[in-house]
Each structure stands twice: as C-alpha cells, then as structure tokens.
Design an enzyme around this catalytic site. Sequence first.
Site, short mmCIF file in Angstrom:
data_model
loop_
_atom_site.label_atom_id
_atom_site.label_comp_id
_atom_site.label_asym_id
_atom_site.label_seq_id
_atom_site.Cartn_x
_atom_site.Cartn_y
_atom_site.Cartn_z
N PHE A 134 -6.92 8.22 -0.70
CA PHE A 134 -6.23 7.65 1.02
C PHE A 134 -5.17 7.65 1.94
O PHE A 134 -3.89 7.67 0.63
CB PHE A 134 -6.69 5.97 0.94
CG PHE A 134 -6.63 5.87 2.52
CD1 PHE A 134 -7.77 5.20 3.20
CD2 PHE A 134 -5.97 5.35 3.26
CE1 PHE A 134 -7.62 5.28 4.51
CE2 PHE A 134 -5.66 4.93 4.59
CZ PHE A 134 -6.81 4.99 5.37
N ASP A 219 2.02 10.18 -2.79
CA ASP A 219 2.07 9.52 -2.33
C ASP A 219 2.13 7.59 -2.43
O ASP A 219 1.19 7.09 -2.95
CB ASP A 219 0.93 8.87 -1.09
CG ASP A 219 0.42 8.19 -0.46
OD1 ASP A 219 0.59 7.31 -0.34
OD2 ASP A 219 -0.69 8.00 0.83
N LYS A 248 4.54 0.03 4.17
CA LYS A 248 3.47 -0.99 4.24
C LYS A 248 5.59 -1.51 3.53
O LYS A 248 6.12 -2.41 4.54
CB LYS A 248 2.83 -0.21 2.82
CG LYS A 248 1.42 -0.08 3.55
CD LYS A 248 -0.19 -0.43 2.56
CE LYS A 248 -1.50 0.16 3.22
NZ LYS A 248 -1.62 -0.49 4.00
#
Length: 390
Positions: A134, A219, A248
């Site tokens: 993702f 990532d 995040k």
Amino acid sequence: MTTLFDRFERAFMPNYGVPPVALARGEGTRVWDVDGAEYLDFIGGIAVTSLGHAHPALVEAVSTQVATLAHTSNLFLHEPEVKLAERLLALLEQPGKVFLANSGTEANEAALKLAIKYGKTTGRSYFVAAEMGFHGRTLGSLSLTGKPSIRDQFGPFATDVRFVPYGDADALAKAVDENCAAVFLEPTQGEAGVVPPPDGYFAAAREIATRTGALLVADEIQSAIGRTGHWFAHQADGVVPDLLTLAKGLGGGLPIGAVVGFGAAGTIFAKGDHGSTFGGNPISCAAALAVLDNVDLEHVRAVAERLRTGLEGIAHPLLNGVRGRGLWLAAVLTEDRAAQVQTAAQQAGFLVNAVQPDAIRLAPPLVVTPAEIDTFLAAFPAILTEAHHG
C-alpha cells in the site's frame, strides 16, 4: 434527535461509511467520545499520534508557531523547515536532500516522479512493487499499490508497474532488470496486516537494485519515527535506500510528509520539477520537530517487548499469534473475525483496528505506559471470547 453521526452521513461522501465512534477530546493515550465514554487508544490515528493526544510539547510548539508564522508557501523559506530537514538527515546519518509534502500519498507521488525522471534520463521504463503493498490512493501512488480491491476500478494507469510476492527475493530478482526504473517496497507491509519480510529480504532488494541500476524506494509512511524501535525501520536491516518516504508519525497528528533522496537521488529534481503550496508548512514542521525531540526509543523498545510478550502468552482459540515490529503489531486470528474483535474492544473501552479480516492492528502512541499495556493485555482474552462467540 439528530446525532453527529446523522449529520456526518448527510454532509460527507460515502467512501468512509459512518465511523463507529465520534471522538471529542484526547489526553495521552486516552480519548473520550461525544457521550463521555473513555477509550484506551491502541491505534493512534493509524500510527500517527506518536506523542499521544494533547502532548504539552506538541501543543506548545504548534501554538507558538501559529502565533508567529503560520504559512509562507514555497516562494519563501523559513527556519522550521530547514531545521526539520537537517534533523532528519542527522538521524538518517547519510548525506541526502529532503522534499516536504503534506501526506504519505503525496510523499510517494513525489518519489514516483523522481523515479520517472530517473527512468527517462537512463532509458528505463517500468517499476516493480509488491503484491498487497500500500502506497496511497492518489493515482500515481495507487498505481504502485498491490491491492486489487482498491486499485483495479481506477485503472488503467499511466505507469507500467509489475507486482511480485512480498518477501520473495527470487521473484524480485526475476522481475528487476536494467529496464526497471525503481523498486517500491515497505520494510513491513502495513495495510496488508503488519507483515514483516523474511530476514535478509531488504538487503537482497538493495543488492538487486544496485546490480541492475534501479532505484530502491523504501516506503516508511507507517514504519518510521520510532514506530519499530528505530528511527527508521530500514536502519535495522543495515540497508540504505535511494529514496525514503515519510509521513504519519512524523507530525504527531499534524499533516506532513517527506521524501529523502540519498546521494545522487537527492538531486534528480531540477528547479520547477515539483512543488507544494502547503508542503513544509511552518506549523507542521514545528510539530515534527517536537515529535523528534520527545520520542524515546528505549521506552518504545521496552513497552513494545512487553506488548509482544504479553500477546504471545495469551492462549485463546481465536488468537493464532502475533507479528510485526516494535509498537506496530498485528494480533493474527484463527478466523476472519477481526471486525468482531474491533467492536468487542470498543465496547470494552479500547480502540484497535481490523486491518485485515484475520488481523488486528495495534499501534498505540509511542508514549504508552507499561501499566496501559498491562491493562490492554488483561482485557484482551475476554475481548477475543466476546468476538469468538458473539
């Protein structure tokens, strides 16, 4: 009586459905809903609220900055963005260059643009990513996302992306050749259910990328900023990627993303190649600096070990085991009852996330205490029983 849930449903597009809890305030690792019910937060805004809710250092940093200088655009520079870039590079202990964005998907969009430009200048035409990976929901990032359920309905995509099983170094080696521009991988797959790779996988990915001349993009939208017990998850593997994406937990609740390019990858962009009106916003940068000043890695490692050991010690027919790294774990179930576990946990006063049908994601704030870990562990068997039979 019209409720906040009713108002939400009338006002918003239906892509989220209607969330089950309406939160009103938070303090530390605890939040309260609009009816006054208290919850221990073990999802942390999807690994975002690194310092918990209303941390004094974060409140002070944001309040001071918004009263000083709230926005500049990219036409002007300011000290918080420079300090943040310098701080990230110091923690990475590698020479590089930083681009600041607003979110994880924007960070990955920037990394993809860097990889595309690299590919055009070197005659490379395709990309490799992992099945069930993702990387975001904007079109570029979505093209790299290996979840057919969210990807396929928005294709075809402009980029040629080839997907391989995560953790399979042989499959990766077969997929990557001298025509590959970049390999995009998560050090641990988050939305797939907190799935760490086999030992040596990232080192193998680094060797494959180096041998073929492809860029290796790590990532770390979810895995960085102390979440795994290291500032950056790739550091535990002794691997340096060419590009690193962050978001995040970096902002502790404020929107921010970043791309770090190491070595030559840091100078792929030329003036005018990319930009962001809000990227590097002074308030978000101040928040990120407060996060970096207050994350205690030794504490994270200690409470993470307490949580893992406690989960491993629970014998329950619905619990199949635990996986993940640091304070980023999945309780793996024997049946597809994660949604029921999430509901039972909520009713018991805990917020967790059914990240996959058979996996519960646990990502509490990094300031969670040993006592709060023990409170959750003591309650979890009954939560599992309620979900198993309910």
